[in-house]
Design a protein around this motif. Sequence first.
Motif, short mmCIF file in Angstrom:
data_model
loop_
_atom_site.label_atom_id
_atom_site.label_comp_id
_atom_site.label_asym_id
_atom_site.label_seq_id
_atom_site.Cartn_x
_atom_site.Cartn_y
_atom_site.Cartn_z
N GLN A 7 1.04 -0.91 -0.01
CA GLN A 7 0.09 -0.05 -0.04
C GLN A 7 0.93 1.21 -0.03
O GLN A 7 0.38 2.29 -0.69
CB GLN A 7 -0.81 -0.11 1.21
CG GLN A 7 -1.75 1.32 1.50
CD GLN A 7 -2.82 1.58 0.34
OE1 GLN A 7 -2.99 0.89 -0.19
NE2 GLN A 7 -2.81 3.05 0.33
N ASN A 50 -9.80 6.59 -3.66
CA ASN A 50 -8.66 5.88 -4.18
C ASN A 50 -7.95 6.42 -5.17
O ASN A 50 -8.17 6.71 -6.35
CB ASN A 50 -9.67 4.71 -4.91
CG ASN A 50 -9.02 3.48 -5.52
OD1 ASN A 50 -7.88 3.62 -6.08
ND2 ASN A 50 -9.10 2.37 -4.84
N TYR A 154 -13.43 3.23 -11.18
CA TYR A 154 -13.78 2.72 -9.84
C TYR A 154 -14.47 1.45 -9.98
O TYR A 154 -14.23 0.21 -9.49
CB TYR A 154 -14.39 3.53 -8.88
CG TYR A 154 -14.61 3.14 -7.66
CD1 TYR A 154 -13.61 3.38 -6.54
CD2 TYR A 154 -15.71 2.47 -7.03
CE1 TYR A 154 -13.60 2.82 -5.34
CE2 TYR A 154 -15.89 1.97 -5.75
CZ TYR A 154 -14.74 2.28 -4.78
OH TYR A 154 -14.85 1.62 -3.36
N VAL A 158 -11.99 -1.24 -9.02
CA VAL A 158 -12.12 -1.56 -7.58
C VAL A 158 -13.26 -2.66 -7.19
O VAL A 158 -12.87 -3.66 -6.69
CB VAL A 158 -12.22 -0.20 -7.05
CG1 VAL A 158 -12.11 -0.41 -5.47
CG2 VAL A 158 -11.18 0.78 -7.35
N ALA A 268 -5.50 -1.42 -7.80
CA ALA A 268 -6.49 -0.35 -7.23
C ALA A 268 -7.41 -0.86 -5.91
O ALA A 268 -7.63 0.02 -5.03
CB ALA A 268 -7.62 -0.23 -8.30
N ARG A 269 -7.53 -2.08 -5.84
CA ARG A 269 -8.12 -2.98 -4.74
C ARG A 269 -7.28 -2.57 -3.28
O ARG A 269 -8.02 -2.24 -2.34
CB ARG A 269 -8.34 -4.27 -4.92
CG ARG A 269 -9.78 -4.43 -5.87
CD ARG A 269 -9.89 -5.80 -6.30
NE ARG A 269 -10.74 -5.77 -7.49
CZ ARG A 269 -10.99 -6.89 -8.47
NH1 ARG A 269 -10.08 -7.98 -8.17
NH2 ARG A 269 -11.86 -6.72 -9.31
N ASP A 272 -7.63 0.87 -2.22
CA ASP A 272 -8.93 1.22 -1.64
C ASP A 272 -9.14 0.67 -0.33
O ASP A 272 -9.94 1.09 0.37
CB ASP A 272 -9.90 0.45 -2.51
CG ASP A 272 -11.30 1.21 -2.56
OD1 ASP A 272 -11.29 2.36 -2.80
OD2 ASP A 272 -12.41 0.51 -2.17
N TYR A 296 -13.23 3.23 4.85
CA TYR A 296 -12.37 2.26 4.51
C TYR A 296 -12.81 1.03 5.44
O TYR A 296 -12.23 -0.17 5.33
CB TYR A 296 -11.00 2.22 4.95
CG TYR A 296 -10.31 3.73 4.30
CD1 TYR A 296 -9.53 3.47 3.19
CD2 TYR A 296 -10.57 5.05 4.83
CE1 TYR A 296 -9.10 4.47 2.31
CE2 TYR A 296 -10.04 5.94 4.08
CZ TYR A 296 -9.40 5.75 2.86
OH TYR A 296 -8.77 6.96 2.20
#
Length: 297
Positions: A7, A50, A154, A158, A268-269, A272, A296
């Motif tokens: 991350q 995101n 998104y 995501v 992307a995930r 997020d 989150y």
Amino acid sequence: MSFLSVQDQISELVGGLMAPPPGLAFDYTMPAGEPALVSASSISWQIFKNPVSLFVGGVAAVILELAEPSVRSGVWDHSSFRTDAVTRLRRTGAAAMMTVYGPRSAAAAMIGRVVRRHGAVSGQTPDGKEYHANDQRLLDWVQATASYGFIEAYSRFVRPLSDAQRSQAFAEGAAASRLYGALGAPGSVAEWQAMLVAAEPGLERSDIIFEFLEIMRTAPIAPRLFRPVQRLLVRAAVDLVPAHVRALLGIDQLGLSGWQRQAVATMARIGDAVPIKSAPPVQASLRLGLDANYLYR
């Protein structure tokens, strides 16, 4: 490598776009309790948190903007994309953050400044057609393509959004659209699709689109180690452009392969899942008395 370290690397890659350029810093934790133009419970607050999908959606939106000749001339002749793409992107990102997460008073003031600057932007396209940046038709197209890009990125990378959720996200932009003067911006998926059909006869291929994509691939947006990922995210942005428009623009070979789509979705995930403490989504949540992890959970 831990989940958090991945991350952190993704945040380093594109999360910097959430940081405003010099002179545009803002404390989103203040004034305490002041709501944003969009509710904290909105789909928009989920989408705009995101950094990965924001970058992909933002580039896709600009591709669609540049397909329209008058918008293309206005953007290319009156902005710093060619000379300072990173600052231009960060300014655009700061405006998006303020529009969604900023206190209403500050968001309205920021939009007012943008509208006044646009008042001085006018000219002619290469074929001699006059344009003005505050023309409602152009404002509607810019607002529509931005909404489409962010929502579609998104949903694609995501988590899938239903048509009802995507329409809600379009509708949540109404307050900002009115302030910008985009009074005909679409408020649903159906309205966006109708606008795209109506606009398509006026869209055209341009070398400027290819120049823009090359800038996005090579500009020092990401640390050097992550430039291959930056190029992959630009391909993801091309992939978001509706297929028939990609063909019209001559960019239909510049999208993603199957494994590349999965790679972008993985990034992307991850982007997020973990809050970036210094970013507007977390600060705005704190301003409203919500937990830092509110978006989150």
